[in-house]
Scaffold this active site. Structure first.
Site, PDB file in Angstrom:
ATOM      1  N   ARG A   1      75.285  94.074  31.332  1.00 28.85           N
ATOM      2  CA  ARG A   1      75.016  92.717  31.794  1.00 28.85           C
ATOM      3  C   ARG A   1      75.207  92.673  33.309  1.00 28.85           C
ATOM      4  O   ARG A   1      76.185  93.226  33.839  1.00 28.85           O
ATOM      5  CB  ARG A   1      75.962  91.699  31.127  1.00 28.85           C
ATOM      6  CG  ARG A   1      75.709  91.492  29.639  1.00 28.85           C
ATOM      7  CD  ARG A   1      74.414  90.720  29.417  1.00 28.85           C
ATOM      8  NE  ARG A   1      74.135  90.465  28.014  1.00 28.85           N
ATOM      9  CZ  ARG A   1      73.360  91.220  27.243  1.00 28.85           C
ATOM     10  NH1 ARG A   1      72.818  92.309  27.739  1.00 28.85           N
ATOM     11  NH2 ARG A   1      73.126  90.900  25.992  1.00 28.85           N
TER      12      ARG A   1
ATOM     13  N   HIS B   1      65.198  96.068  33.520  1.00 27.87           N
ATOM     14  CA  HIS B   1      65.732  95.678  32.211  1.00 27.87           C
ATOM     15  C   HIS B   1      64.976  96.389  31.080  1.00 27.87           C
ATOM     16  O   HIS B   1      64.452  95.751  30.158  1.00 27.87           O
ATOM     17  CB  HIS B   1      65.665  94.155  32.017  1.00 27.87           C
ATOM     18  CG  HIS B   1      66.685  93.658  31.034  1.00 27.87           C
ATOM     19  ND1 HIS B   1      67.343  92.457  31.180  1.00 27.87           N
ATOM     20  CD2 HIS B   1      67.159  94.194  29.873  1.00 27.87           C
ATOM     21  CE1 HIS B   1      68.177  92.275  30.160  1.00 27.87           C
ATOM     22  NE2 HIS B   1      68.079  93.321  29.358  1.00 27.87           N
TER      23      HIS B   1
END
Length: 309
Positions: free
Chosen positions: A224, A272
């Site tokens: 994250r 990502h």
């Protein structure tokens, strides 16, 4: 027949309709799976947090909300969600994350960038240490972190892991809690971040904790974005204390074009892509939880609301 509401973006329904129906049938569950029902007729919600469903109050007979994402930070605090919430633990996602993490750890361990990016006629041999002499620390020993720790252990690395609660993984030095955090960072030649985003983990890697790491350490973050204090990391990169950071997740995505990370030669930005929920395997996870709900067995991967994951 039970009613399963698929609550996600329309393009996801196109991907999931057939695999989800097939998985439910294979699990022996007779279900009507649609994107629209009267709320009071819904038995289960297959859910993505960016869907239009944000108020769960009308879903009075819903037995569980089955998240399609591994992360639940954007939904776990929803006070209208009073039924069980299950996070996605997808074998396909786990395998993909393991491959991505092992690939980038090996890249840094072997110093591959030196040869891939440095073809300038400079013949300077650089022989890396053996894996057994490279210390890797995995922050987060959930499903993903444990799988990565085991894969790196099997390659011969000296692997430690850190988690909030005590864990036990054969061949991995397992540390936990505040007492274990400094030890985990101090021995991290390569640090892999696979923690969830919670109030306790935001900015976990700040200036002080970066200073605990060995000089020349490398960071790999597919977990994250908010786990890292960006300004602190830039400072550590500028000073040379951290040699390189490979970052797949960010506070703002897509990463703004004017973000300093783009300009740093010792930062690798990936968009990502470390891993993604796979439709077939995640559909099987959803179907198993629906099956469990129908026969009175406990759901798997239930979120601990207090812990936030």
């Amino acid at each position: 027949m039970i009613n399963v509401l698929f609550a996600a973006k329309p393009e996801r329904w196109v991907e999931y309709e057939t695999p989800l129906k097939d998985a439910l049938e294979a699990a022996g569950v007779t279900a009507n799976v649609q994107t629209k029902f009267a709320p009071e007729e819904v038995d289960y919600i297959v859910y993505a947090p960016n869907s239009a469903v944000q108020d769960f109050t009308p879903y009075t007979r819903c037995k569980a909300v089955l998240n399609l994402w591994a992360g639940v930070e954007s939904i776990v605090g929803n006070k209208t969600l009073t039924m069980p919430l299950c996070r996605m633990v997808d074998p396909g996602m786990t395998q993909g994350m393991k491959e991505w993490v092992v690939g980038h750890v090996m890249r840094h361990h072997l110093g591959m960038d030196r040869n891939i990016l440095g073809q300038n006629g400079d013949w300077t041999p650089h022989v890396p240490p053996l894996a057994q002499d490279r210390r890797v620390t995995i922050m987060g020993l959930g499903e993903l972190g444990s799988a990565c720790a085991e894969a790196l252990r099997d390659l011969g690395f000296d692997v430690a892991g850190w988690s909030r609660r005590a864990k036990d993984i054969t061949g991995v030095t397992c540390l936990h809690g505040d007492d274990g955090l400094k030890t985990a960072l101090a021995r991290a030649d390569i640090l892999v971040l696979l923690l969830p985003k919670t109030a306790a983990t935001e900015n976990l890697l700040n200036a002080e904790r970066l200073s605990w790491m060995p000089k020349g350490a490398m960071i790999v973050n597919p977990g994250r974005g908010p786990l890292i204090d960006d300004d602190a990391l830039l400072g550590a990169l500028n000073s040379g204390h951290i040699a390189h950071a490979t970052l797949d997740v960010f506070r703002v995505e897509p990463l703004p074009k004017d973000h300093p990370y783009w300009a740093y030669p010792n930062v690798t930005v990936t968009p990502h892509i470390a891993s993604e929920t796979r439709t077939k395997t995640s559909s099987e996870v959803v179907a198993e939880n629906v099956r469990r709900g129908e026969v009175g067995e406990p759901f798997v991967h239930v979120v601990d609301r207090g812990a936030g994951y």
